[in-house]
Design an enzyme around this catalytic site. Structure first.
Site, PDB file in Angstrom:
ATOM      1  N   ASP A 226      33.482  40.916  37.933  1.00  0.00           N
ATOM      2  CA  ASP A 226      33.686  39.252  39.043  1.00  0.00           C
ATOM      3  C   ASP A 226      32.142  38.930  38.079  1.00  0.00           C
ATOM      4  O   ASP A 226      31.276  39.272  37.437  1.00  0.00           O
ATOM      5  CB  ASP A 226      32.955  39.903  40.863  1.00  0.00           C
ATOM      6  CG  ASP A 226      33.551  39.133  41.761  1.00  0.00           C
ATOM      7  OD1 ASP A 226      33.363  38.114  41.807  1.00  0.00           O
ATOM      8  OD2 ASP A 226      32.896  39.786  42.736  1.00  0.00           O
TER       9      ASP A 226
ATOM     10  N   ASP B  36      38.111  34.620  45.511  1.00  0.00           N
ATOM     11  CA  ASP B  36      37.431  34.437  47.141  1.00  0.00           C
ATOM     12  C   ASP B  36      38.352  33.541  48.169  1.00  0.00           C
ATOM     13  O   ASP B  36      37.380  32.516  48.530  1.00  0.00           O
ATOM     14  CB  ASP B  36      36.187  34.029  47.829  1.00  0.00           C
ATOM     15  CG  ASP B  36      35.146  35.272  46.596  1.00  0.00           C
ATOM     16  OD1 ASP B  36      35.984  36.233  46.593  1.00  0.00           O
ATOM     17  OD2 ASP B  36      33.493  34.572  46.615  1.00  0.00           O
TER      18      ASP B  36
ATOM     19  N   GLU C 289      32.102  33.396  35.944  1.00  0.00           N
ATOM     20  CA  GLU C 289      32.365  31.913  35.624  1.00  0.00           C
ATOM     21  C   GLU C 289      32.200  31.763  34.346  1.00  0.00           C
ATOM     22  O   GLU C 289      32.471  30.857  33.450  1.00  0.00           O
ATOM     23  CB  GLU C 289      32.482  30.887  36.656  1.00  0.00           C
ATOM     24  CG  GLU C 289      33.727  31.304  37.221  1.00  0.00           C
ATOM     25  CD  GLU C 289      33.723  32.718  38.593  1.00  0.00           C
ATOM     26  OE1 GLU C 289      34.642  33.678  38.915  1.00  0.00           O
ATOM     27  OE2 GLU C 289      32.344  32.950  39.392  1.00  0.00           O
TER      28      GLU C 289
END
Length: 789
Positions: A403, A477, A406
């Site tokens: 997670d 999300d 990015e």
């Protein structure tokens, strides 16, 4: 920019073209895949998506005409003009795709946008100064699919997007140009022709699919090379196969990963997980995995455990596994800046972290506070990260959830001038950003594979083209909104078309508070998504199946159990997908592209080719308009036969998701289980919808790589129907795995039966409602089912 064609030289499968101002290359990868390349930054491709590419030798002809250079592969005709304008034709000289020869003409935007900013409206920067830009003609009827999990509708015509991996927790809406993933690939459907374009450029890229002007669409980038692949196909399946030929197929996962998975930010301490374990079993909810979010760690330090919350994690995870629960733990790339913390110390000592332009370790903030970022663009760092997976595997962890990759950061985004090794070439954040998560996933995959010798299970939020080789994905999300339920279907379908065949969303929604009706409808979509995970955020209301009322619990149980029934069908699809590149969850347009009624269907999907699902995605609706494409379809619940190519209205009370099975289908089923592997399955159920069809079922050990050495079994079922009988020929074309079925339970969805024979011997059968049940030994032979006359 390029100028006039001066000369050309044939070099194997490459055609090197000298223009006045620079060089261009046409490379024939296969007769249907053509690469267009010019070195603006690197002399080679330097692809992060394409690895170990096999170039198929292909005879091709070159012809010089007055205005163009023509290349013919037998399948495609490519015409190259001055300024490296390239047009593609099929072998019948029908135009497929042409470069736009005029200048771009954006539509007029009136007024001063700065004025609207005073009220808080977001300013939009419209960039026309791209280093690399390819503009293609629009002829009026093009439809565009793919581009990963962008928001909005299935067909991307008339929209614009950016490829820049972005962690934005605000509610995702159609105006979002970028999300967590960058998949610069799209499929164009026009007339009777289909093709794909993969723009292999991991800098920030831009895709305008006819929004700026209805005369053209374009793709562009801030930097990098001109490097795109034109992928021809007779149909959309061919194009997906061609794209995944380049970037890789989704590998066959362990079977347990297809089970229901329960998650929340966060389940801790271990007493809370024991409570969850008890609730799942007491409420008769099958479940294979529990996910642990960031709070299992010691002060959010990756590759650690909080020994107060988990006093003996190895024993605890072992006990859970004995009861059928596997643990998946989150791992973020941000490493806490703390002397004495071994991961940080090792990274500092070996210079494994990204630096600023002055060579100092770059620091930002994430969950642990001040944090540093491993430089995954360095193979040595990836090896180190791979080795650290042993820490988690030795504790008994079964999967890793990558997670915040990015990469996300709390003190503003990473500056463009943050420095990376970039495989020894050097480079800054602009170049590495979009592949940061991809390279983290690769390192994780290689580590888990090495230390377990099992097929790694990795979930990632951020990725690039080709990440399907290493990880499954989820859409990030989302929110507990009906709009996000609706949007999840085109997002998952476009991910599948973009090569990511194993994907899911947070069932029930991550942020905001789910309602019982929304969860009841969302689980009906999650049941058919490859990754089936209920996940919710910190401080939101409880969202487990039993968190509302008895009706909601019953609906969740119904569809979670249906999921377990369909496990062998889903596993078969993933096995096929490893060779075809096709996903499990598919838009109708993939198989019915000649039917204009399916081009814009956003609230239905196929599971393989045999199952059509039309879930309710609007609050309060109890009737669903369902479009059935060509063929005969059988209502899964009532067994009613309906001719396709029309829309119908289906009653859909809260506990019913409209499901239809294509006539001629054979769907393998497993018995009820609390978790995959609980039972040694000796009897395979075949749910049969009489007609003409063929099905191949696959069986292996469900976890290792032994299948790569041929250790698996295939069961082939060929069904034919005429006015008098239905015949099913059973064969075992491959039988190298030690485990075999003892019996087949044949469920015929028809009452119109007078006699049954297997290998010319009469067989007893049992009637159950509208079905006929036949028990057979699992041997080769011919089953004949005679109809009532």
């Amino acid at each position: 920019m390029f100028g006039k064609i001066i000369s050309y030289v044939k070099d194997g499968n490459k055609l090197n073209i000298e223009f006045e101002n620079r060089k261009g290359i046409i490379e024939i990868i296969t007769k249907d895949i053509i690469n267009i390349f010019s070195a603006f930054k690197y002399e080679d491709h330097f692809s992060r998506a394409i690895e170990n590419l096999e170039i198929k030798e292909c005879d091709y002809n070159i012809k010089k005409e007055e205005e163009f250079l023509e290349v013919s592969t037998g399948s495609l005709i490519i015409r190259v003009y001055d300024n490296f304008k390239v047009d593609f034709y099929n072998k019948n000289l029908e135009l497929l795709c042409a470069d736009y020869k005029a200048e771009r003409k954006p539509f007029l935007r009136r007024g001063e946008s700065q004025l609207s900013a005073l009220e808080g409206h977001k300013l939009v920067d419209y960039n026309n100064n791209f280093k690399i830009q390819v503009v293609k003609e629009l002829n009026g009827d093009e439809k565009f699919y793919g581009l990963g999990d962008k928001t909005g509708y299935l067909n991307k015509r008339g929209y614009e997007y950016e490829m820049w991996n972005t962690d934005d927790p605000t509610p995702h809406v159609e105006s979002f140009k970028s999300l967590y993933k960058s998949i610069p690939f799209f499929i164009t459907l026009t007339g009777n022709n289909t093709f794909g374009i993969f723009f292999d450029n991991n800098f920030k890229t831009y895709f305008d699919m006819g929004k700026e002007n209805e005369d053209y669409y374009y793709f562009a980038s801030d930097d990098g090379n001109l490097d795109y692949y034109f992928i021809n196909g007779d149909n959309m399946c061919d194009v997906v196969s061609g794209y995944t030929y380049l970037t890789g197929k989704t590998p066959l996962p362990q079977m347990w990963t297809l089970g229901y998975q329960q998650s929340r930010w966060s389940y801790y301490p271990q007493s809370r997980i024991k409570e969850l374990e008890k609730s799942l079993r007491e409420n008769d909810i099958p479940c294979d995995a529990i996910h642990l979010d960031i709070d299992y760690m010691d002060n959010y330090k990756v590759f650690t455990w909080d020994n107060e919350k988990f006093n003996n994690p190895k024993k605890f995870l072992s006990d859970l596994k004995e009861n059928g629960f596997k643990i998946v733990t989150i791992i973020d790339p941000g490493v806490k800046k703390e002397k004495g913390y071994h991961i940080y110390d090792e990274g500092i000592k070996n210079k494994y972290f990204a630096t600023d332009k002055d060579g100092l370790t770059y620091v930002n903030k994430v969950w642990p506070g001040d944090a540093v970022y491993p430089d995954f663009s360095n193979s040595e760092v990836r090896k180190w990260w791979s080795n650290n997976q042993k820490i988690m595997m030795d504790t008994g962890v079964s999967g890793i959830w990558n997670d915040m990759n990015e990469p996300a950061s709390f003190n503003g985004p990473l500056p463009d001038d943050v420095q990376f090794n970039n495989e020894g070439r050097g480079g800054d954040h602009r170049e590495v950003h979009n592949v940061y998560g991809h390279l983290m996933n690769k390192a994780t995959y290689e580590g888990i594979k090495e230390y377990t010798n099992k097929r790694p299970f990795i979930i990632t939020r951020a990725c690039y083209a080709g990440s399907q080789k290493y990880s499954t994905v989820w859409t990030g999300d989302n929110q507990s909104f009906w709009e996000h339920l609706r949007m999840s279907i085109p997002m998952l379908c476009n991910l599948g078309l973009s090569g990511l065949g194993f994907a899911g969303v947070d069932v029930g929604g991550f942020s905001f508070d789910c309602t019982k009706e929304l969860l009841s409808r969302w689980v009906q979509v999650g049941c058919f998504s490859t990754l089936f995970r209920n996940h919710s955020a910190l401080s939101t209301r409880d969202q487990e199946p039993w968190a509302f009322d008895q009706e909601t619990l019953d609906i969740n149980r119904k569809y979670i159990k249906l999921r377990y029934k369909l496990i062998p069908y889903l596993y078969d699809l993933l096995w096929h997908g490893e060779s075809t590149g096709l996903p499990v969850m598919r838009p109708l347009v993939l198989h019915y592209s000649n039917d204009e009624n399916v081009y814009e269907i956003n609230d239905q999907f196929l599971v393989g080719e045999n199952i059509l699902v039309s879930p309710v995605v609007e609050q309060g609706k109890r009737v669903k308009a369902v479009y059935l494409p060509e063929g005969t379809w059988i209502d899964y619940w009532t067994k009613e036969e309906i001719e396709g190519q029309k829309s119908i209205l289906r009653e859909a009370p809260l506990d019913l998701c409209p499901i239809y099975i294509k006539k001629g289908s054979i769907i393998p089923n497993y018995p009820e289980q609390n978790y995959i592997g609980e039972k040694d399955i000796k009897e395979l159920t075949l749910d049969i919808y009489p007609g003409n069809g063929q099905y191949t079922h696959y069986l292996d050990d469900a976890e290792s790589f032994a299948y790569k050495e041929g250790k698996y079994n295939l069961y082939s079922f060929n069904m034919s129907e005429n006015i008098n009988e239905v015949d099913i020929e059973i064969k075992f074309p491959h039988s190298k795995y030690k485990k075999k079925y003892d019996n087949f339970k044949i469920v015929i969805n028809s009452e119109n039966i007078s006699q049954v024979k297997f290998n010319n011997a009469n067989i007893n059968y049992e009637k159950q409602g509208k079905q006929i049940i036949i028990l057979l030994p699992a041997i080769e032979g011919i089953l004949k089912i005679y109809k009532l006359q």
